[in-house]
Design a protein around this motif. Structure first.
Motif, PDB file in Angstrom:
ATOM      1  N   GLY A   6      12.750 -11.990   4.990  1.00 33.04           N
ATOM      2  CA  GLY A   6      12.763 -11.386   3.665  1.00 33.04           C
ATOM      3  C   GLY A   6      12.758  -9.874   3.686  1.00 33.04           C
ATOM      4  N   GLN A   7      12.617  -9.295   4.874  1.00 33.73           N
ATOM      5  CA  GLN A   7      12.579  -7.838   5.031  1.00 33.73           C
ATOM      6  C   GLN A   7      11.532  -7.174   4.148  1.00 33.73           C
ATOM      7  N   ASN A   8      10.364  -7.782   4.097  1.00 32.30           N
ATOM      8  CA  ASN A   8       9.237  -7.191   3.391  1.00 32.30           C
ATOM      9  C   ASN A   8       8.059  -7.143   4.341  1.00 32.30           C
ATOM     10  N   ASP A  19      13.111 -22.917 -10.405  1.00 30.90           N
ATOM     11  CA  ASP A  19      14.575 -22.896 -10.449  1.00 30.90           C
ATOM     12  C   ASP A  19      15.110 -23.140 -11.847  1.00 30.90           C
ATOM     13  N   ALA A  20      14.494 -24.061 -12.544  1.00 29.88           N
ATOM     14  CA  ALA A  20      15.085 -24.497 -13.803  1.00 29.88           C
ATOM     15  C   ALA A  20      14.835 -23.500 -14.927  1.00 29.88           C
ATOM     16  N   GLU A  29       9.091 -18.375  -8.719  1.00 30.94           N
ATOM     17  CA  GLU A  29       9.848 -18.614  -9.939  1.00 30.94           C
ATOM     18  C   GLU A  29      10.478 -20.001  -9.887  1.00 30.94           C
ATOM     19  N   PHE A  70      19.696 -26.933 -15.913  1.00 29.85           N
ATOM     20  CA  PHE A  70      19.413 -25.689 -15.195  1.00 29.85           C
ATOM     21  C   PHE A  70      19.026 -25.949 -13.751  1.00 29.85           C
ATOM     22  N   GLY A  71      19.125 -24.896 -12.965  1.00 33.32           N
ATOM     23  CA  GLY A  71      18.564 -24.967 -11.626  1.00 33.32           C
ATOM     24  C   GLY A  71      19.575 -25.168 -10.508  1.00 33.32           C
ATOM     25  N   TYR A 129       4.768 -11.116 -11.702  1.00 35.04           N
ATOM     26  CA  TYR A 129       5.805 -10.112 -11.508  1.00 35.04           C
ATOM     27  C   TYR A 129       5.254  -8.851 -10.851  1.00 35.04           C
ATOM     28  N   ASP A 130       3.917  -8.716 -10.848  1.00 37.42           N
ATOM     29  CA  ASP A 130       3.330  -7.543 -10.198  1.00 37.42           C
ATOM     30  C   ASP A 130       3.402  -7.651  -8.678  1.00 37.42           C
ATOM     31  N   THR A 173       7.343 -14.061  -6.226  1.00 36.78           N
ATOM     32  CA  THR A 173       8.224 -14.705  -7.193  1.00 36.78           C
ATOM     33  C   THR A 173       9.364 -15.447  -6.515  1.00 36.78           C
ATOM     34  N   ASP A 174       9.717 -15.054  -5.289  1.00 32.46           N
ATOM     35  CA  ASP A 174      10.783 -15.759  -4.578  1.00 32.46           C
ATOM     36  C   ASP A 174      10.274 -16.959  -3.807  1.00 32.46           C
TER      37      ASP A 174
END
Lengths: 362, 676
Positions: B415-417, B190-191, B188, A184-185, B200-201, B206-207
């Protein structure tokens, strides 16, 4: 009181009707406007390619020939962009949004980040793709139209993640009884192909355009052996040979030839449901909630004109493969195909993700 | 010989295609547009290229290529302006340039630094093109020889540059790099998709954090704030000591360094998946190691500019190999480039393996258009550098509000945030304290940049290696210890040993006085506390997602260990020991007429006002208030400058079709652009 309420409602209704009717009377014209086509992915992906292909064509076909610019809003596996689009309302018809299988799958699997609802949006165009799985030369020699001789081989596959479109190949290989270990990844299917070329992976799959662009050269050099396509859907919803690759057998055929692989039952239904949601209708273009019918009609007409271009078959087959492009009613139908998956299939896939990869979407 | 038989005619055809007046005209047009875009830090070639896309459809291939390449080629050149003059790393390609380029500007040698940088860029670009012309036909097997273990080793080689940039206390440098890596793992995985220090809130986290924001926060904000507090011009004494001819002479004197760094650039550039993130650090490390007198690095050593700048343009040429041969883009702008090529002409130029067979002339045209665009861009840049360098003689208080404007805009584009601005502020705070207590900021940044590649390549290489070992022991050993890996291990070991020996001479933050125990100790404890929390957080990831937790656990533990040893050392040593370095004790910062917090409050004010009013309205208020109150300008001057700033911002954003951060007001009322 009742009478007053009635009158008021009637007046309100009249105003509302007039409000809806008024823009319909005026011709939709985009002269001097800029259409923003927002893609919830980065510049590097297939969706970017897709929007960049249709963008200029759409620009020529819309009344007033507006400039169409593609904007990228990547993040959170495309759910960020889709959540953003959910908040948008119709303004002047200059906002278009594109989704892909990677937007559909989290929606279907109940990903906690999903705060969007496909049914609120207005689909104006949809297009599909196919996928081809292939093996390296050594293991490919053992492939005889069935996976029977491949069950004792250990395979390694560069994957973007089990909850993405890779769900379809991973589940298919498992149904064939093959032992495929995903690494993965990786960031895109191009990286997966490179891993295959380096000999680190010995099985790979590409979507049609990726296969045509990079993998056919490997096949011609004898370095890769095509195994199967995912197939395409006919008008009755049956899986048939992929029109772009008529010489390659479908997964359905390979499954039928392989001992222990069933083309009915829970596993098959789940695979087919997710294949349908991810490939024959992979990419959709939407107008935001509350868009008046005449604007929808204008876009529908424009996309129909694009598809009707004399050179469309030629230019599109090179860029996006020979697959039908759905517009108007067809796009609405395609939306249904892409987003309606039976609960039993969802449950099967959720269980399988948990058991096979420890993935839980909570 | 067979190769030459096909290559030479194609090369001739390519030159015939390029050397037409109309093609050169389009190239110059592209270069000028690219320079204009490159002024904006953080935007890079992507914004410019996306803008050109709609015009590419059906365009004559050579003209379209000339236009696009002109634009892409000069962005790594023109972003040098921001790195040298303002200390703002415009892109990942110019991070290492900041280290010595900006101190040179502070010494009044901005024009010299710029000229040396541009000459090196030009030379690097030409070396890259020459190398590629010969190399591209045989490159395929070499690119394929770089598998995951090889890429992991190159990443580790890049990481080993921390040793040389660690500063006076190797432990501090290591801890800074470890902290950088831990910040790089936020989000988050990658794997397996596990969340690290995120929820997630808060979808923003998360990015993970973007390189642009971390680069700006770590390098630009501390420098801007420090200069603003001192209320002087960037160049001390507001005078320019050396002209651009000196820079060219500097390059002449160091041409062999430039050759070596260019080759490093091409070689690292051709490896897909690594991109530009390591190349300038490896080049910088090489430069330091091959320089006899190392005492000037970090204080304005011209070799520290020549090395990285030679490599970063050569890298662009090298990056064409994976892009053209495999159809795998090495960067965002290359991805758009691939997409755009397919739009050109009748659409039959297909980037990928067939490119060399069917379109060798086009391939060579691309290589040499890139080189030619470099020449044109460099000449324009050198011509402009003398004038633009005068910016460093302006009283900084007049520049600062516009720099805050630019970096906020750049951060938002990543990121346009709205959270991008908050992240910029938070990372800026970390940067300010790293600088104050003499913790190596380059080490932090290298750690951050390489965090993701280290994690990805080690997990993937481990998985494939264990797969090979299961087949047979020999196969596994062959895979892990290929000749390339062994060579890279040796280079890495040599560079770590040399680096640690030399690191004490290189003071990236200049001379720093030491003071009392309290402040440095508190900072150390805060870092240790974060590491503890991050470790606990990573440990909570379930074991079946081991790939997502192993790197944070290992790196976090090592960094925490460094912190603990530092803590013991701090407790045992006397006040005034070099370990208690603190810029607020003595020196420029301590003597500054303005305090840290009151200065930072201006930037915070801009962000808070943006939250309520949206960026442009907030900016109007910010510019006017700042110029009136802080700079003490008259009403006339204030209004003219503010109008120029807003006008420039709107013009650029409008032309590039970019949005501004919206605020609560925009959520309630519909406003026309640019207010929306």
């Amino acid at each position: 009181m009742t009478k007053f309420n009635f009158t008021r409602r009637a007046v309100m209704g009249f105003i509302a009707a007039a409000g809806i009717a008024a823009p319909a009377a005026a011709e939709v014209d985009f002269t001097g406007k800029t259409i923003e086509w927002v893609i919830p992915f980065s510049e590097t992906g297939g969706s970017a390619k897709w929007a960049n292909f249709f963008g200029p064509l759409l620009s020529e076909a819309l009344p007033g020939k507006p400039t169409v610019v593609v904007k990228f809003m990547p993040g959170a596996g495309s759910t960020k962009g889709a959540n953003w689009f959910q908040e948008q309302e119709h303004e002047d018809g200059t906002l278009l949004f594109g989704t892909s299988g990677s937007t559909q799958f989290p929606y279907l699997l109940g990903d906690p980040r999903v705060r969007y609802e496909y049914n609120d949006w207005n689909p104006v165009m949809a297009s599909g793709t196919g996928g081809v799985a292939y093996l390296n030369a050594e293991d490919g020699a053992k492939f005889d139209g069935s996976a029977n001789a491949l069950k004792d081989t250990d395979f390694i596959y560069g994957s973007q993640g089990a909850t993405r479109l890779d769900l379809v190949p991973l589940l298919a290989w498992q149904m064939l009884g093959m032992n495929v270990e995903p690494v993965f990844g990786i960031k895109g299917r191009g990286d997966g192909r490179l891993m295959f070329e380096r000999g680190e992976a010995n099985i790979d799959y590409q979507t049609s355009s990726g296969y045509l662009g990079g993998s056919t050269a490997l096949v011609n050099d004898g370095k890769a052996i095509p195994m199967m396509t995912w197939g395409a859907l006919d008008a009755d919803g049956n899986i048939v040979r992929d029109p772009t690759f008529p010489d390659i057998a479908t997964f359905k055929e390979v499954c039928q030839a392989t001992d222990g692989c069933e083309t009915s039952g829970d596993a098959w239904d789940a695979w087919k449901a997710f294949f349908v949601a991810g490939f024959p209708v992979q990419k959709l273009a939407f107008l935001p909630a509350g868009t008046p019918q005449d604007v929808i009609d204008t876009y529908t007409k424009a996309f129909q004109d694009v598809v009707a271009r004399a050179d469309f078959a030629e230019i599109s087959s090179k860029r996006v493969g020979k697959y039908p492009v759905f517009t108007g009613e067809g796009a609405q139908g395609a939306l249904g195909t892409a987003t309606q998956v039976p609960d039993s299939a969802k449950a099967y896939v959720t269980d399988w993700l948990q058991n096979a990869y420890g993935v839980s979407l909570k | 010989m067979e190769i030459f038989a096909t290559a030479l005619p194609a090369l001739g055809d390519a030159w015939a295609l390029i050397l037409q007046p109309v093609v050169l005209g389009y190239l110059v047009l592209g270069v000028v547009m690219g320079l204009a875009v490159g002024v904006f830090p953080g935007l890079g070639g992507i914004a410019g290229l996306s803008l050109l896309l709609p015009f590419m459809f059906g365009m004559d291939p050579v003209l379209g290529l000339a236009l696009m390449i002109g634009m892409v080629a000069v962005v790594p050149t023109s972003d040098t302006f921001a790195s040298v003059l303002m200390g703002i790393p415009g892109s990942s390609a110019s991070q290492a340039t900041v280290l010595d380029g900006f101190p040179m500007a502070k010494n009044g040698q901005a024009a010299r630094a710029l000229a040396a940088a541009f000459t090196s860029s030009l030379f690097g670009g030409l070396v890259g093109a020459t190398f590629l012309t010969m190399f591209i036909l045989v490159a395929r097997p070499i690119v394929l020889a770089f598998g995951l273990p090889e890429m992991l080793m190159i990443t580790i080689l890049g990481l080993s540059m921390v040793a040389i940039l660690a500063g006076r206390f190797a432990l501090k440098g290591l801890a800074a790099a470890g902290l950088g890596m831990m910040i790089g793992t936020i989000g988050e995985a990658d794997a397996g998709g596990s969340l690290r220090m995120a929820t997630y809130d808060i979808p923003y986290l998360t990015d993970g954090l973007k390189l642009v924001i971390v680069g700006l926060g770590i390098f630009a904000i501390p420098e801007i704030v420090s200069l603003l507090r001192q209320d002087r011009s960037i160049a001390k004494g507001a005078s320019l000591g050396a002209g651009w001819m000196d820079g060219v002479r500097d390059w002449m004197a160091n041409k062999w360094l430039s050759v070596r760094c260019s080759i490093i650039g091409v070689v690292v550039g051709i490896i897909p998946g690594l991109g530009g993130s390591v190349v300038d650090w490896i080049a910088y490390g090489h430069t330091v190691q091959t320089t006899k007198d190392k005492t000037n690095f970090g204080k304005g050593e011209v070799r520290g500019v020549i090395g990285p700048e030679s490599s970063n343009n050569a890298k662009e040429g090298g990056g064409l190999v994976p892009t053209l041969l495999f159809g795998i883009p090495g960067s965002g702008s290359m991805a758009i480039f691939i997409g755009a090529i397919a739009l050109l002409g009748s659409g039959d130029i297909e980037v990928g393996p067939a490119m060399l067979k069917n379109n060798l002339d086009i391939t060579y045209s691309i290589v040499w258009l890139l080189a030619l665009a470099n020449v044109v861009g460099t000449i324009l840049c050198i011509a402009a550098s003398g004038g633009i360098a005068k910016l460093t003689t302006i009283r900084f208080t007049y520049l600062a509000p516009f720099l805050f404007m630019l970096i906020s805009f750049a951060a938002f584009q990543s990121g346009q945030n709205f959270e991008d601005l908050l992240a910029l502020f938070a990372i800026g705070l970390i940067g300010i304290f790293l600088r104050r207590f003499d913790w190596s900021r380059p080490a932090f940044l290298i750690g951050f940049v390489l965090s993701n590649p280290v994690e990805k390549f080690s997990n993937q290489a481990f998985q494939i290696a264990s797969f090979r070992f299961r087949k047979s022991f020999e196969e596994g050993i062959d895979y892990v210890f290929s000749p390339i890996v062994i060579v890279l291990i040796i280079i890495t070991l040599v560079s770590v040993v040399l680096g640690l020996r030399q690191a004490k001479a290189i003071m990236a933050e200049g001379e720093v006085q030491s003071g009392s125990k309290r402040a440095p100790l508190i900072f150390l404890l805060v870092i240790a506390a974060y590491l503890v929390v991050a470790l606990i957080n990573a440990n909570m990831i379930p074991d079946y997602n081991l790939t997502d937790k192993i790197i944070p656990l290992v790196v976090g533990s090592l960094a925490l260990l460094c912190c603990l040893i530092l803590l013991v050392q701090m407790m045992r040593r006397q006040e005034g020991d070099a370990i208690f370095a603190d810029k607020e004790v003595a020196g420029e910062d301590a003597d500054a007429p303005y305090g840290l917090w009151s200065t930072l409050a201006w930037f915070a004010g801009l962000i808070v006002a943006t939250w309520f009013l949206g960026f442009i309205l907030a900016l109007v208020g910010f510019l006017i208030a700042f110029l009136r109150v802080r700079a003490g300008a008259g009403w006339g001057k204030t209004l003219i400058l503010a109008a120029c700033g807003i006008g420039f911002m709107c013009l650029m954003a409008g032309a590039l079709n970019r949005d501004f951060p919206p605020g609560l007001l925009q959520g309630a009322v519909d406003l026309p652009w640019p207010l929306k």
